[in-house]
Write a protein that holds these residues in place. Sequence first.
Motif, PDB file in Angstrom:
ATOM      1  N   PHE A 199       0.822  -1.205   0.000  1.00 23.06           N
ATOM      2  CA  PHE A 199       0.000   0.000   0.000  1.00 23.06           C
ATOM      3  C   PHE A 199       0.856   1.255   0.000  1.00 23.06           C
ATOM      4  O   PHE A 199       0.762   2.070  -0.893  1.00 23.06           O
ATOM      5  CB  PHE A 199      -0.946  -0.019   1.197  1.00 23.06           C
ATOM      6  N   GLU A 200       1.696   1.418   1.044  1.00 22.62           N
ATOM      7  CA  GLU A 200       2.546   2.598   1.122  1.00 22.62           C
ATOM      8  C   GLU A 200       3.696   2.353   2.078  1.00 22.62           C
ATOM      9  O   GLU A 200       3.690   1.401   2.842  1.00 22.62           O
ATOM     10  CB  GLU A 200       1.750   3.827   1.580  1.00 22.62           C
ATOM     11  N   LYS A 201       4.694   3.228   2.010  1.00 22.66           N
ATOM     12  CA  LYS A 201       5.804   3.209   2.961  1.00 22.66           C
ATOM     13  C   LYS A 201       5.583   4.349   3.940  1.00 22.66           C
ATOM     14  O   LYS A 201       5.228   5.448   3.551  1.00 22.66           O
ATOM     15  CB  LYS A 201       7.145   3.421   2.258  1.00 22.66           C
ATOM     16  N   LEU A 202       5.778   4.066   5.235  1.00 20.45           N
ATOM     17  CA  LEU A 202       5.766   5.094   6.281  1.00 20.45           C
ATOM     18  C   LEU A 202       7.138   5.072   6.926  1.00 20.45           C
ATOM     19  O   LEU A 202       7.396   4.272   7.821  1.00 20.45           O
ATOM     20  CB  LEU A 202       4.679   4.800   7.326  1.00 20.45           C
ATOM     21  N   PHE A 219       0.770  -2.842   4.113  1.00 22.03           N
ATOM     22  CA  PHE A 219       0.116  -3.696   3.138  1.00 22.03           C
ATOM     23  C   PHE A 219      -1.385  -3.656   3.380  1.00 22.03           C
ATOM     24  O   PHE A 219      -1.835  -3.308   4.469  1.00 22.03           O
ATOM     25  CB  PHE A 219       0.579  -5.157   3.290  1.00 22.03           C
ATOM     26  N   ILE A 220      -2.141  -4.077   2.386  1.00 21.75           N
ATOM     27  CA  ILE A 220      -3.572  -4.269   2.548  1.00 21.75           C
ATOM     28  C   ILE A 220      -3.805  -5.762   2.720  1.00 21.75           C
ATOM     29  O   ILE A 220      -3.326  -6.577   1.917  1.00 21.75           O
ATOM     30  CB  ILE A 220      -4.351  -3.728   1.340  1.00 21.75           C
ATOM     31  N   GLY A 221      -4.508  -6.118   3.790  1.00 23.22           N
ATOM     32  CA  GLY A 221      -4.933  -7.494   4.003  1.00 23.22           C
ATOM     33  C   GLY A 221      -6.392  -7.594   3.589  1.00 23.22           C
ATOM     34  O   GLY A 221      -6.859  -6.855   2.735  1.00 23.22           O
ATOM     35  N   LEU A 222      -7.119  -8.498   4.211  1.00 19.02           N
ATOM     36  CA  LEU A 222      -8.546  -8.637   3.920  1.00 19.02           C
ATOM     37  C   LEU A 222      -9.331  -7.915   5.014  1.00 19.02           C
ATOM     38  O   LEU A 222      -9.602  -8.465   6.068  1.00 19.02           O
ATOM     39  CB  LEU A 222      -8.938 -10.122   3.856  1.00 19.02           C
ATOM     40  N   GLY A 223      -9.641  -6.644   4.776  1.00 13.10           N
ATOM     41  CA  GLY A 223     -10.377  -5.842   5.746  1.00 13.10           C
ATOM     42  C   GLY A 223      -9.494  -5.142   6.758  1.00 13.10           C
ATOM     43  O   GLY A 223      -9.981  -4.383   7.588  1.00 13.10           O
ATOM     44  N   PHE A 224      -8.203  -5.387   6.713  1.00 12.71           N
ATOM     45  CA  PHE A 224      -7.255  -4.784   7.663  1.00 12.71           C
ATOM     46  C   PHE A 224      -6.049  -4.247   6.906  1.00 12.71           C
ATOM     47  O   PHE A 224      -5.712  -4.732   5.832  1.00 12.71           O
ATOM     48  CB  PHE A 224      -6.749  -5.829   8.666  1.00 12.71           C
ATOM     49  N   PHE A 225      -5.379  -3.290   7.520  1.00 16.52           N
ATOM     50  CA  PHE A 225      -4.068  -2.863   7.056  1.00 16.52           C
ATOM     51  C   PHE A 225      -3.041  -3.612   7.889  1.00 16.52           C
ATOM     52  O   PHE A 225      -3.225  -3.817   9.089  1.00 16.52           O
ATOM     53  CB  PHE A 225      -3.882  -1.353   7.213  1.00 16.52           C
ATOM     54  N   VAL A 226      -1.964  -4.019   7.258  1.00 19.95           N
ATOM     55  CA  VAL A 226      -0.901  -4.758   7.930  1.00 19.95           C
ATOM     56  C   VAL A 226       0.373  -3.935   7.798  1.00 19.95           C
ATOM     57  O   VAL A 226       0.774  -3.577   6.688  1.00 19.95           O
ATOM     58  CB  VAL A 226      -0.701  -6.148   7.288  1.00 19.95           C
ATOM     59  N   PHE A 261       1.952  -5.249  12.816  1.00 20.28           N
ATOM     60  CA  PHE A 261       0.773  -4.621  13.410  1.00 20.28           C
ATOM     61  C   PHE A 261      -0.374  -4.770  12.422  1.00 20.28           C
ATOM     62  O   PHE A 261      -0.187  -4.612  11.218  1.00 20.28           O
ATOM     63  CB  PHE A 261       1.000  -3.135  13.689  1.00 20.28           C
ATOM     64  N   VAL A 262      -1.553  -5.062  12.931  1.00 20.52           N
ATOM     65  CA  VAL A 262      -2.732  -5.252  12.100  1.00 20.52           C
ATOM     66  C   VAL A 262      -3.826  -4.341  12.636  1.00 20.52           C
ATOM     67  O   VAL A 262      -4.063  -4.298  13.843  1.00 20.52           O
ATOM     68  CB  VAL A 262      -3.212  -6.720  12.162  1.00 20.52           C
ATOM     69  N   GLY A 263      -4.477  -3.591  11.777  1.00 20.81           N
ATOM     70  CA  GLY A 263      -5.526  -2.712  12.278  1.00 20.81           C
ATOM     71  C   GLY A 263      -6.288  -2.017  11.178  1.00 20.81           C
ATOM     72  O   GLY A 263      -6.176  -2.344   9.993  1.00 20.81           O
ATOM     73  N   HIS A 264      -7.037  -1.045  11.625  1.00 21.45           N
ATOM     74  CA  HIS A 264      -7.850  -0.255  10.712  1.00 21.45           C
ATOM     75  C   HIS A 264      -8.126   1.088  11.380  1.00 21.45           C
ATOM     76  O   HIS A 264      -8.138   1.189  12.596  1.00 21.45           O
ATOM     77  CB  HIS A 264      -9.168  -0.967  10.406  1.00 21.45           C
ATOM     78  N   GLY A 265      -8.335   2.067  10.593  1.00 23.47           N
ATOM     79  CA  GLY A 265      -8.658   3.390  11.109  1.00 23.47           C
ATOM     80  C   GLY A 265      -9.582   4.087  10.142  1.00 23.47           C
ATOM     81  O   GLY A 265      -9.968   3.529   9.111  1.00 23.47           O
ATOM     82  N   GLY A 266      -9.937   5.301  10.473  1.00 26.16           N
ATOM     83  CA  GLY A 266     -10.785   6.049   9.581  1.00 26.16           C
ATOM     84  C   GLY A 266     -10.986   7.464  10.063  1.00 26.16           C
ATOM     85  O   GLY A 266     -10.507   7.847  11.130  1.00 26.16           O
ATOM     86  N   PHE A 267     -11.657   8.230   9.258  1.00 25.83           N
ATOM     87  CA  PHE A 267     -11.955   9.599   9.657  1.00 25.83           C
ATOM     88  C   PHE A 267     -13.246  10.039   9.004  1.00 25.83           C
ATOM     89  O   PHE A 267     -13.656   9.531   7.959  1.00 25.83           O
ATOM     90  CB  PHE A 267     -10.818  10.555   9.305  1.00 25.83           C
TER      91      PHE A 267
END
Length: 103
Positions: free
Chosen positions: A18-21, A27-34, A47-53
């Motif tokens: 997905f991107e470099k930080l 990475f994009i997983g199935l419903g989560f960012f990894v 780390f596995v999670g999700h966020g939003g705004f």
Amino acid sequence: TVLSRKTLEEMWEPRFPFEKLGEDQVFIGLGFFVVEHKRPGGRPIRFVGHGGFLMAFHTLFQVCPDVGCAFMGGGNPVNHGHSGAWANHLREAAYDRLVPLFA
């Protein structure tokens, strides 16, 4: 139990870059960012999670199954807009402060 551990592990598998930080790869997983967090002098930690705004309200939730910790945050960071800078700052602070307590 809503989802089995096997199902979660499949959802947490990195599927697409997905991107470099900084040094970390997201990475994009199935419903989560990894996130593969690169620790100085140590092995990478996942780390596995999700966020939003929505407007000026941001949230972030991440689990670190490799070391058994998790964090979540929410806030109204009006000075950061929708750039994701607030979530990145929260993520970096948690990685710097939490991971050494568990790893």
